[in-house]
Design a protein around this motif. Structure first.
Motif, PDB file in Angstrom:
ATOM      1  N   UNK A   1       2.394  -6.847  -6.959  1.00  0.00           N
ATOM      2  CA  UNK A   1       3.207  -7.157  -5.785  1.00  0.00           C
ATOM      3  C   UNK A   1       3.639  -5.942  -4.986  1.00  0.00           C
ATOM      4  N   UNK A   2       3.742  -4.775  -5.636  1.00  0.00           N
ATOM      5  CA  UNK A   2       4.338  -3.629  -4.957  1.00  0.00           C
ATOM      6  C   UNK A   2       3.811  -2.348  -5.577  1.00  0.00           C
ATOM      7  N   UNK A   3       3.657  -1.313  -4.765  1.00  0.00           N
ATOM      8  CA  UNK A   3       3.270   0.000  -5.267  1.00  0.00           C
ATOM      9  C   UNK A   3       4.074   1.058  -4.522  1.00  0.00           C
ATOM     10  N   UNK A   4       4.572   2.056  -5.279  1.00  0.00           N
ATOM     11  CA  UNK A   4       5.366   3.130  -4.700  1.00  0.00           C
ATOM     12  C   UNK A   4       4.867   4.469  -5.217  1.00  0.00           C
ATOM     13  N   UNK A   5       4.968   5.495  -4.382  1.00  0.00           N
ATOM     14  CA  UNK A   5       4.568   6.845  -4.762  1.00  0.00           C
ATOM     15  C   UNK A   5       5.778   7.759  -4.747  1.00  0.00           C
TER      16      UNK A   5
ATOM     17  N   UNK B   1       0.850  -1.184   0.000  1.00  0.00           N
ATOM     18  CA  UNK B   1       0.000   0.000   0.000  1.00  0.00           C
ATOM     19  C   UNK B   1       0.892   1.242   0.000  1.00  0.00           C
ATOM     20  N   UNK B   2       0.425   2.303  -0.664  1.00  0.00           N
ATOM     21  CA  UNK B   2       1.144   3.567  -0.683  1.00  0.00           C
ATOM     22  C   UNK B   2       0.121   4.689  -0.656  1.00  0.00           C
ATOM     23  N   UNK B   3       0.606   5.952  -0.634  1.00  0.00           N
ATOM     24  CA  UNK B   3      -0.288   7.105  -0.576  1.00  0.00           C
ATOM     25  C   UNK B   3       0.181   8.156  -1.566  1.00  0.00           C
TER      26      UNK B   3
END
Length: 442
Positions: free
Chosen positions: A220-224, A179-181
């Protein structure tokens, strides 16, 4: 003038002075005891508060009704309190108080909260009610700090302080991996049944799902990035990995595919960086469409995490046979490498990083025997073992205004003001915490 006349003159002056002092005191006490009949305040917050009625037409703010609490204080004494239900889509409200003391410094404290108790906005202002009006009649509130933790059962847990957690709230994903924002939304990725899934939410209670590519087995992955752009990593069958880019977290580019086990993305110097699972192939992109030529970076036996740190990129993973948690430090052009740096006293692998740029402290968490967390104040060259993390493995770590927060494989969350000593902080779900994100409230 004889002595009698002198004494009478002094007595007369004394009596006149006493009358003046008493009159002055009476005037002050009279003003303090006076009250205004009614004082009206205009209170506003950053974004509209939407209820479940907004779900069908836009991103939902909270998924349930919200209320405004406004309280007026004279020092620590509560004078009056108002609770006001908020209409769907509202971004401001007017409240009034009666019989307010004139001439005294007062404080207005206000907050907008979801029905669950989660604080969404908060603020305060000091003012004085005068004979001709008040010095301040408005208050602009700011976002409350909100943490969202997701687990591998696809549920989200929410907290304002990192200790008391609300939930579970279903993301709509069968598995949540990260999870990211960004851009006012929490973005969770994982599986949506048999295919990849992405779900977004303003504060983590009501989520809206979106599939980016039916051929991807899962995300699999999330980045902001600081500019609000987002990149997600997905996986097909075998070792085919896909990367999806979005400028706003809502509209996504066609995926870029790489036939290798891939780590990242991590934001560094205005670009996204990815690498193979041993660091032999590293590439960069600013938009997810145009990628640099591969660079053969010095790596590790196994890399699980990347993070940009000052003018360096830190790769985290481990050595063969689970011998040691390790990092490798790359320069910005990925041409000079430190070689493996062992985290003393720990074995197995690093799984995630979190960075406190103000303190210049990097936190690493992982799996295996020994301590599961360690921190570095010199760009990864040396490490100090953190205490109080228990014996479970960790895949989730985040920096927030209260310090560092991490989640383990048993669903236990820990927090620390500085990354050196952790303590349990609730939300023991029995299911692995796979990601933690913070909304960036100051």
């Amino acid at each position: 003038m004889n002595a009698v006349h002198i004494r009478r003159s002094f007595l007369l002056l004394y009596l006149v002075g006493l009358v003046i002092v008493l009159s002055a005191c009476h005037g002050v006490m009279g003003a303090a005891s006076k009250t205004s009949e009614r004082v009206v305040f205009s209170i506003a917050w950053d974004e509209p508060v939407e209820s479940g009625a907004a779900y069908s037409r836009s991103m939902s703010q909270i998924g349930e009704s919200a209320t405004l609490l406004a309280a007026l204080y004279d020092g620590a004494t509560l004078l009056e309190e108002t609770v006001l239900p908020l209409a769907d889509g509202s971004s401001e409200a007017t409240v009034s108080f009666s019989s307010i003391p004139i001439g005294l410094p007062l404080t207005l404290v206000a907050s907008v909260s979801a029905a669950s108790g989660l604080s969404l906005y908060e603020g305060s202002a000091s003012f004085t009610v005068g004979l001709t009006g008040i010095t301040q009649a408005s208050l602009s509130m700011k976002r409350s700090p909100v943490l969202v933790a997701v687990n591998t059962a696809g549920n989200a847990y929410l907290s304002n302080d990192g200790s008391a957690w609300l939930g579970p709230y279903a993301t709509g994903l069968s598995v949540a991996n990260s999870v990211s924002y960004a851009n006012g939304r929490f973005i969770a990725v994982g599986k949506d049944g048999a295919t990849n899934g992405l779900a977004s939410s303003v504060v983590g209670q009501t989520w809206i799902k979106q599939n980016l590519d039916p051929s991807a087995v899962q995300l699999l992955w999330v980045s902001a990035a600081p500019d609000g752009s987002v990149m997600a990593r997905g996986m097909d069958a075998g070792i085919s990995y896909k990367f999806f880019h979005s400028a706003d977290g809502l509209n996504w580019s066609a995926p870029a595919s790489f036939t290798m086990v891939t780590v990242g993305p991590a934001w560094f110097n205005g670009e996204w960086v990815i690498c193979s699972s041993n660091g032999t192939n590293t590439q960069k992109t600013s938009d997810g469409v145009a990628w640099s030529a591969p660079v053969s970076a010095g790596g590790l036996y196994q890399i699980n995490a990347l993070i940009g740190y000052g003018d360096k990129i830190i790769a985290g993973g481990g050595a063969p046979l689970n011998a040691a948690k390790q990092v490798n430090i790359w320069n910005s052009s990925i041409t000079v490498f430190s070689g493996p740096v062992d985290l003393i006293g720990t074995t197995h692998y690093i799984n995630a990083f979190a960075l406190d740029p103000t303190r210049n402290r990097l936190l690493a968490v992982g799996s295996g025997a020994g301590s599961q967390a360690a921190y570095s104040d010199d760009y990864g060259s040396s490490w100090t073992v953190s205490t109080g993390t228990g014996g479970q493995s960790f895949k989730a770590a985040a920096k927030w205004k209260g310090g560092f927060i991490i989640g383990d494989a048993a669903g236990q969350i820990y927090k620390s003001a500085n990354g050196a000593a952790f303590s349990p902080a609730g939300a023991a779900t029995g299911v692995e915490i796979s990601g933690i994100a913070y909304n960036g409230a100051p």
